[in-house]
Design an enzyme around this catalytic site. Structure first.
Site, PDB file in Angstrom:
ATOM      1  N   PHE A   1       0.848  -1.192   0.000  1.00 44.50           N
ATOM      2  CA  PHE A   1       0.000   0.000   0.000  1.00 44.50           C
ATOM      3  C   PHE A   1       0.887   1.247   0.000  1.00 44.50           C
ATOM      4  O   PHE A   1       0.736   2.133   0.833  1.00 44.50           O
ATOM      5  CB  PHE A   1      -0.921   0.002   1.221  1.00 44.50           C
ATOM      6  CG  PHE A   1      -1.855  -1.177   1.287  1.00 44.50           C
ATOM      7  CD1 PHE A   1      -3.060  -1.167   0.593  1.00 44.50           C
ATOM      8  CD2 PHE A   1      -1.534  -2.303   2.026  1.00 44.50           C
ATOM      9  CE1 PHE A   1      -3.924  -2.253   0.640  1.00 44.50           C
ATOM     10  CE2 PHE A   1      -2.382  -3.393   2.080  1.00 44.50           C
ATOM     11  CZ  PHE A   1      -3.583  -3.368   1.391  1.00 44.50           C
TER      12      PHE A   1
ATOM     13  N   LYS B   1       2.555   4.724  -1.411  1.00 40.70           N
ATOM     14  CA  LYS B   1       2.294   5.902  -2.231  1.00 40.70           C
ATOM     15  C   LYS B   1       3.610   6.335  -2.865  1.00 40.70           C
ATOM     16  O   LYS B   1       4.602   6.537  -2.151  1.00 40.70           O
ATOM     17  CB  LYS B   1       1.721   7.042  -1.399  1.00 40.70           C
ATOM     18  CG  LYS B   1       0.385   6.744  -0.743  1.00 40.70           C
ATOM     19  CD  LYS B   1      -0.184   7.974  -0.075  1.00 40.70           C
ATOM     20  CE  LYS B   1       0.689   8.499   1.059  1.00 40.70           C
ATOM     21  NZ  LYS B   1       0.734   7.585   2.221  1.00 40.70           N
TER      22      LYS B   1
ATOM     23  N   ARG C   1       3.369   7.221 -16.150  1.00 40.87           N
ATOM     24  CA  ARG C   1       2.395   6.249 -16.626  1.00 40.87           C
ATOM     25  C   ARG C   1       0.976   6.762 -16.401  1.00 40.87           C
ATOM     26  O   ARG C   1       0.615   7.124 -15.288  1.00 40.87           O
ATOM     27  CB  ARG C   1       2.601   4.903 -15.919  1.00 40.87           C
ATOM     28  CG  ARG C   1       3.805   4.131 -16.406  1.00 40.87           C
ATOM     29  CD  ARG C   1       4.073   2.888 -15.600  1.00 40.87           C
ATOM     30  NE  ARG C   1       4.610   3.208 -14.275  1.00 40.87           N
ATOM     31  CZ  ARG C   1       5.005   2.282 -13.397  1.00 40.87           C
ATOM     32  NH1 ARG C   1       4.901   0.999 -13.690  1.00 40.87           N
ATOM     33  NH2 ARG C   1       5.499   2.652 -12.226  1.00 40.87           N
TER      34      ARG C   1
ATOM     35  N   CYS D   1      -0.901   2.533 -10.626  1.00 43.07           N
ATOM     36  CA  CYS D   1      -1.815   1.748  -9.789  1.00 43.07           C
ATOM     37  C   CYS D   1      -3.286   2.011 -10.071  1.00 43.07           C
ATOM     38  O   CYS D   1      -4.014   1.102 -10.474  1.00 43.07           O
ATOM     39  CB  CYS D   1      -1.520   2.011  -8.317  1.00 43.07           C
ATOM     40  SG  CYS D   1       0.067   1.347  -7.769  1.00 43.07           S
TER      41      CYS D   1
ATOM     42  N   LYS E   1      -5.976  -4.723  -1.886  1.00 47.49           N
ATOM     43  CA  LYS E   1      -5.276  -3.658  -2.613  1.00 47.49           C
ATOM     44  C   LYS E   1      -6.164  -3.062  -3.696  1.00 47.49           C
ATOM     45  O   LYS E   1      -6.244  -1.840  -3.869  1.00 47.49           O
ATOM     46  CB  LYS E   1      -3.992  -4.225  -3.224  1.00 47.49           C
ATOM     47  CG  LYS E   1      -3.245  -3.268  -4.165  1.00 47.49           C
ATOM     48  CD  LYS E   1      -2.716  -2.059  -3.425  1.00 47.49           C
ATOM     49  CE  LYS E   1      -2.005  -1.079  -4.351  1.00 47.49           C
ATOM     50  NZ  LYS E   1      -0.810  -1.599  -4.984  1.00 47.49           N
TER      51      LYS E   1
ATOM     52  N   LYS F   1      -4.740   1.068 -13.674  1.00 51.43           N
ATOM     53  CA  LYS F   1      -4.612  -0.364 -13.922  1.00 51.43           C
ATOM     54  C   LYS F   1      -5.488  -1.179 -12.975  1.00 51.43           C
ATOM     55  O   LYS F   1      -6.149  -2.139 -13.392  1.00 51.43           O
ATOM     56  CB  LYS F   1      -3.144  -0.778 -13.766  1.00 51.43           C
ATOM     57  CG  LYS F   1      -2.870  -2.265 -13.935  1.00 51.43           C
ATOM     58  CD  LYS F   1      -1.379  -2.546 -13.984  1.00 51.43           C
ATOM     59  CE  LYS F   1      -0.698  -2.290 -12.656  1.00 51.43           C
ATOM     60  NZ  LYS F   1      -1.043  -3.291 -11.622  1.00 51.43           N
TER      61      LYS F   1
END
Length: 431
Positions: A150, A152, A328, A261, A205, A264
């Site tokens: 998790f 950042k 991304r 993240c 997640k 996706k």
């Protein structure tokens, strides 16, 4: 403990370095020889504050080493983390080929009991698939654990060393206890260690990221509503965020979310929900709102000028968020491509992402060495990423450099009153 971490990307490198920082002997494995050579020299292939210092310190103490020899690392380790990429497939699902390939290689190299940990973000059922592959390749005992991260970006080291919680999906007590011991140094201040079944851990997640993405898209919808009725989204955000049931996090409107993240993981959870014959309608809407939000700033620039042919637009911020060089799914890519397609010339600056941007845009965009350099002769400035250095600029200097004092603030960095005082034509989100 003796650990092996397979994959030296964002998750694997941070995990390996932080485990070494707490006294473990860690071997990080990657098949990319050039990356391993770089890491052995103490150079970090990603931009993450604080990571380089930890890697160098633990390399010097010989607690952290790097290799391409997976078999040797597996044989020496008690716990092996799989931290390879799970890129998005064409249908939106997570591509597990790398995870499964590593699991097979681990099984072939095993020389005794091992705890094999899925650290990659993987859909429900992956632990079962890994277990099946390993069982087919070895007679040695093993446990498979799901341990989602998790982290950042921009705060990953702190997040790992001081986690909000640790989630462990384990089907046997022995593996669960080994994982508890491994994370004990990071949870001494009371962060909960949550032990559950693997399927529940795997979905944690995805559920967390999907909910955070939902908050962002929701607030962007509220911002659009505020614009249409003449309200101020900042006032609305503060009132909503003060509700203890809601809280203020991830309620900032802007250009949309990006990164490796949220986009996706939202697509992946929609896909594996569909595979179980469930239509995840809320997350489909979250995606649609985010896609449209990335275009709003460029559309407002076009609306202001009428035509962008021959115009020069400065862009501050290219990474999808501050304190990273990751582009991304970055909103800046969508915005800049729209501006270029409309005939504009783009001059951009980012404190960390220039090299990444050069690979994406080539010579189509002028990349400035300093923030003010990007403003030279610009007809407008678009603020796309809220780096701290953009918050208190020299506005008088900006006006002198720019051809026209126009700012499109995609992150609501500035106040309307301040912009009026300095004589800027100012557009923001939801205000």
């Amino acid at each position: 403990m003796r650990l092996a971490v397979v994959g030296t990307g964002y998750v694997g490198l941070v995990a390996g370095a932080c485990f070494a920082e707490s006294g473990n002997d860690v071997v990080c494995v990657d098949k990319d020889e050039s990356k391993i050579r770089l890491l052995r020299k103490g150079r970090i292939p990603i931009y993450e504050p604080g990571l380089e210092e930890i890697v160098r310190r633990n390399r010097a103490e010989r607690r952290l080493t790097f290799t391409t020899d997976l078999a040797r690392a597996v044989r020496a380790a008690e716990v092996i983390f799989i931290a390879v990429g799970t890129p998005q497939g064409e249908d939106g699902s997570a591509d597990l080929q790398h995870v499964m390939s590593v699991a097979r290689d681990i099984a072939k190299a095993m020389n005794g009991y091992k705890v094999i940990v899925d650290k990659s973000t993987v859909p429900v059922g992956t632990a079962d698939k890994v277990r099946d592959i390993v069982r087919r390749e070895t007679t040695h005992p093993f446990s498979v654990v799901s341990n989602p991260e998790f982290l950042k970006q921009g705060a990953a080291v702190d997040d790992f060393l001081k986690p909000d919680r640790v989630v462990i999906g384990a089907e046997d007590d022995k593996a669960a206890e080994i994982m508890r011991q491994l994370y004990q140094p990071f949870t001494r201040t009371g962060a909960p260690v949550m032990v559950m079944d693997c399927a529940s851990a795997e979905i944690c997640k995805y559920a967390a990221n999907a909910l955070l993405a939902t908050r962002i898209s929701f607030m962007n919808e509220v911002a659009t509503l505020c614009e249409s009725v003449g309200a101020d989204v900042d006032q609305v955000r503060r009132a909503v965020g003060s509700d203890r049931r809601i809280g203020p996090q991830f309620l900032f409107p802007g250009c949309g979310y990006g990164g490796s993240c949220f986009p996706k993981d939202v697509k992946a959870i929609v896909k594996f929900a569909a595979d179980t014959h469930y239509d995840f309608r809320i997350l489909k809407a979250v995606e649609a709102v985010n896609d449209s939000q990335k275009l709003r700033l460029a559309q407002r620039i076009e609306a202001h000028f009428g035509s962008l042919k021959g115009r020069t637009i400065a862009v501050w911020g290219l990474a999808f968020k501050p304190r990273t060089d990751d582009m991304r799914e970055a909103p800046a890519i969508v915005i800049i491509n729209r501006l270029l397609a409309a005939g504009a010339r783009v001059q951009a600056f980012d404190p960390a992402a220039a090299e990444v941007a050069r690979k994406i845009f080539g010579t189509r965009v002028t990349l400035a060495a300093r923030s003010y350099d990007a403003l030279a002769g610009a007809d407008a400035l678009a603020v796309v990423t809220e780096w701290n250095e953009f918050r208190e600029p020299d506005f008088a200097k900006m006006r002198k450099l720019m051809a026209a004092p126009v700012i499109f603030d995609g992150r609501n960095v500035y106040s309307k009153e301040l912009m009026k005082t300095h004589g800027f034509t100012y557009y923001s989100i939801g205000r």
